[in-house]
Design a protein around this motif. Sequence first.
Motif, PDB file in Angstrom:
ATOM      1  N   HIS A  40      33.120  46.431  43.781  1.00 17.87           N
ATOM      2  CA  HIS A  40      34.334  45.887  43.184  1.00 17.87           C
ATOM      3  C   HIS A  40      33.997  44.515  42.625  1.00 17.87           C
ATOM      4  CE1 HIS A  40      38.476  47.354  43.006  1.00 17.87           C
ATOM      5  NE2 HIS A  40      38.696  46.131  42.563  1.00 17.87           N
ATOM      6  N   GLY A  41      34.321  44.290  41.382  1.00 20.62           N
ATOM      7  CA  GLY A  41      33.966  43.047  40.713  1.00 20.62           C
ATOM      8  C   GLY A  41      34.852  41.876  41.110  1.00 20.62           C
ATOM      9  N   LEU A  42      34.263  40.691  41.101  1.00 18.76           N
ATOM     10  CA  LEU A  42      35.022  39.483  41.403  1.00 18.76           C
ATOM     11  C   LEU A  42      36.068  39.207  40.330  1.00 18.76           C
ATOM     12  CD1 LEU A  42      32.190  37.165  42.729  1.00 18.76           C
ATOM     13  CD2 LEU A  42      33.888  38.440  44.038  1.00 18.76           C
ATOM     14  N   PHE A  43      35.825  39.655  39.111  1.00 16.14           N
ATOM     15  CA  PHE A  43      36.810  39.489  38.040  1.00 16.14           C
ATOM     16  C   PHE A  43      38.117  40.179  38.422  1.00 16.14           C
ATOM     17  CE2 PHE A  43      38.992  40.965  34.250  1.00 16.14           C
ATOM     18  CZ  PHE A  43      39.110  39.790  33.515  1.00 16.14           C
ATOM     19  N   GLU A  44      38.037  41.433  38.857  1.00  9.45           N
ATOM     20  CA  GLU A  44      39.243  42.179  39.217  1.00  9.45           C
ATOM     21  C   GLU A  44      39.890  41.633  40.487  1.00  9.45           C
ATOM     22  OE1 GLU A  44      36.928  44.653  36.451  1.00  9.45           O
ATOM     23  OE2 GLU A  44      36.349  43.645  38.301  1.00  9.45           O
ATOM     24  N   ILE A  45      39.079  41.142  41.404  1.00  6.51           N
ATOM     25  CA  ILE A  45      39.627  40.539  42.625  1.00  6.51           C
ATOM     26  C   ILE A  45      40.410  39.279  42.265  1.00  6.51           C
ATOM     27  CG2 ILE A  45      38.965  39.354  44.757  1.00  6.51           C
ATOM     28  CD1 ILE A  45      36.660  41.471  44.945  1.00  6.51           C
ATOM     29  N   ARG A  46      39.840  38.450  41.397  1.00  7.64           N
ATOM     30  CA  ARG A  46      40.551  37.243  40.961  1.00  7.64           C
ATOM     31  C   ARG A  46      41.817  37.603  40.187  1.00  7.64           C
ATOM     32  NH1 ARG A  46      37.842  33.466  36.648  1.00  7.64           N
ATOM     33  NH2 ARG A  46      38.441  35.284  35.447  1.00  7.64           N
ATOM     34  N   GLN A  47      41.761  38.655  39.388  1.00 11.71           N
ATOM     35  CA  GLN A  47      42.950  39.084  38.634  1.00 11.71           C
ATOM     36  C   GLN A  47      44.086  39.473  39.577  1.00 11.71           C
ATOM     37  OE1 GLN A  47      42.139  37.635  35.686  1.00 11.71           O
ATOM     38  NE2 GLN A  47      43.443  39.237  34.876  1.00 11.71           N
ATOM     39  N   TRP A  64      51.022  27.068  41.739  1.00  8.88           N
ATOM     40  CA  TRP A  64      49.635  27.176  42.188  1.00  8.88           C
ATOM     41  C   TRP A  64      48.733  27.612  41.050  1.00  8.88           C
ATOM     42  CZ3 TRP A  64      48.673  25.634  47.081  1.00  8.88           C
ATOM     43  CH2 TRP A  64      49.744  25.600  47.974  1.00  8.88           C
ATOM     44  N   ASP A  65      47.469  27.190  41.116  1.00  8.78           N
ATOM     45  CA  ASP A  65      46.399  27.672  40.248  1.00  8.78           C
ATOM     46  C   ASP A  65      45.417  28.446  41.118  1.00  8.78           C
ATOM     47  OD1 ASP A  65      47.030  26.681  37.686  1.00  8.78           O
ATOM     48  OD2 ASP A  65      46.188  24.713  38.175  1.00  8.78           O
ATOM     49  N   VAL A  66      44.927  29.560  40.591  1.00  2.83           N
ATOM     50  CA  VAL A  66      43.935  30.367  41.309  1.00  2.83           C
ATOM     51  C   VAL A  66      42.549  29.867  40.945  1.00  2.83           C
ATOM     52  CG1 VAL A  66      42.983  32.689  41.574  1.00  2.83           C
ATOM     53  CG2 VAL A  66      45.446  32.373  41.351  1.00  2.83           C
ATOM     54  N   LEU A  67      41.725  29.652  41.947  1.00  5.17           N
ATOM     55  CA  LEU A  67      40.340  29.260  41.746  1.00  5.17           C
ATOM     56  C   LEU A  67      39.467  30.511  41.810  1.00  5.17           C
ATOM     57  CD1 LEU A  67      40.417  26.073  43.989  1.00  5.17           C
ATOM     58  CD2 LEU A  67      40.803  26.250  41.529  1.00  5.17           C
ATOM     59  N   GLU A  68      38.180  30.354  41.896  1.00  5.22           N
ATOM     60  CA  GLU A  68      37.288  31.509  41.937  1.00  5.22           C
ATOM     61  C   GLU A  68      36.954  31.891  43.368  1.00  5.22           C
ATOM     62  OE1 GLU A  68      33.846  30.753  39.544  1.00  5.22           O
ATOM     63  OE2 GLU A  68      34.986  30.930  37.699  1.00  5.22           O
ATOM     64  N   PRO A  69      36.835  33.195  43.631  1.00  5.16           N
ATOM     65  CA  PRO A  69      36.347  33.604  44.954  1.00  5.16           C
ATOM     66  C   PRO A  69      34.894  33.180  45.105  1.00  5.16           C
ATOM     67  CG  PRO A  69      36.548  35.501  43.501  1.00  5.16           C
ATOM     68  CD  PRO A  69      37.099  34.325  42.756  1.00  5.16           C
ATOM     69  N   ASN A  70      34.407  33.214  46.321  1.00  8.62           N
ATOM     70  CA  ASN A  70      33.008  32.871  46.574  1.00  8.62           C
ATOM     71  C   ASN A  70      32.124  33.789  45.743  1.00  8.62           C
ATOM     72  OD1 ASN A  70      30.384  32.684  47.630  1.00  8.62           O
ATOM     73  ND2 ASN A  70      31.160  32.128  49.650  1.00  8.62           N
ATOM     74  N   LEU A  71      31.288  33.196  44.915  1.00  7.61           N
ATOM     75  CA  LEU A  71      30.454  33.972  43.996  1.00  7.61           C
ATOM     76  C   LEU A  71      29.392  34.797  44.693  1.00  7.61           C
ATOM     77  CD1 LEU A  71      30.078  31.353  41.143  1.00  7.61           C
ATOM     78  CD2 LEU A  71      31.731  33.213  41.347  1.00  7.61           C
ATOM     79  N   LYS A  72      29.178  34.577  45.985  1.00  9.31           N
ATOM     80  CA  LYS A  72      28.205  35.365  46.752  1.00  9.31           C
ATOM     81  C   LYS A  72      28.835  36.627  47.337  1.00  9.31           C
ATOM     82  CE  LYS A  72      25.648  31.264  48.112  1.00  9.31           C
ATOM     83  NZ  LYS A  72      25.273  30.406  49.244  1.00  9.31           N
ATOM     84  N   VAL A 100      42.966  39.004  49.083  1.00  8.14           N
ATOM     85  CA  VAL A 100      42.993  40.245  48.314  1.00  8.14           C
ATOM     86  C   VAL A 100      42.412  41.319  49.225  1.00  8.14           C
ATOM     87  CG1 VAL A 100      42.177  41.432  46.248  1.00  8.14           C
ATOM     88  CG2 VAL A 100      42.792  39.000  46.138  1.00  8.14           C
ATOM     89  N   ILE A 101      43.180  42.397  49.396  1.00 10.43           N
ATOM     90  CA  ILE A 101      42.874  43.391  50.419  1.00 10.43           C
ATOM     91  C   ILE A 101      42.618  44.767  49.809  1.00 10.43           C
ATOM     92  CG2 ILE A 101      43.781  44.535  52.485  1.00 10.43           C
ATOM     93  CD1 ILE A 101      45.755  42.064  52.621  1.00 10.43           C
TER      94      ILE A 101
END
Length: 123
Positions: A40-47, A64-72, A100-101
């Motif tokens: 599952h891509g981080l792009f879709e998780i952030r979306q 609120w502003d959403v930041l990026e999930p941990n890139l690892k 995100v679950i």
Amino acid sequence: MADNGAPLLPSLLLITALFASAPTMASWSIENDRSTSDKHGLFEIRQEARRFISKENAKGLQQWDVLEPNLKTFVPRCAVPLKAQWTPKSFGLSRRSVMVICTAAIANVAMENWSVHVPVRPK
């Protein structure tokens, strides 16, 4: 040969490979980290986190502003639609985040389900 008797070619090849890969690593971003059949891509998780925060912001209490999930982060592809909620304070994270679950990942030995915490900050 180098002064210590080691051939220079392997060292030069390693250095060349590092310099050649630098532009690729520098151009990687979360925008490119899309879902595949296995992960599952981080792009879709952030979306999904952005959709949740958009609904929260519409309530007008705090923005609120959403930041990026941990890139690892690397998680298997989710077999069901993602869900999102505020991360419970009991999780002990130092900053506010959206969880995100995935309740059912595709068949895999490592994880049957997962959650990814996406940090947020006040606007």
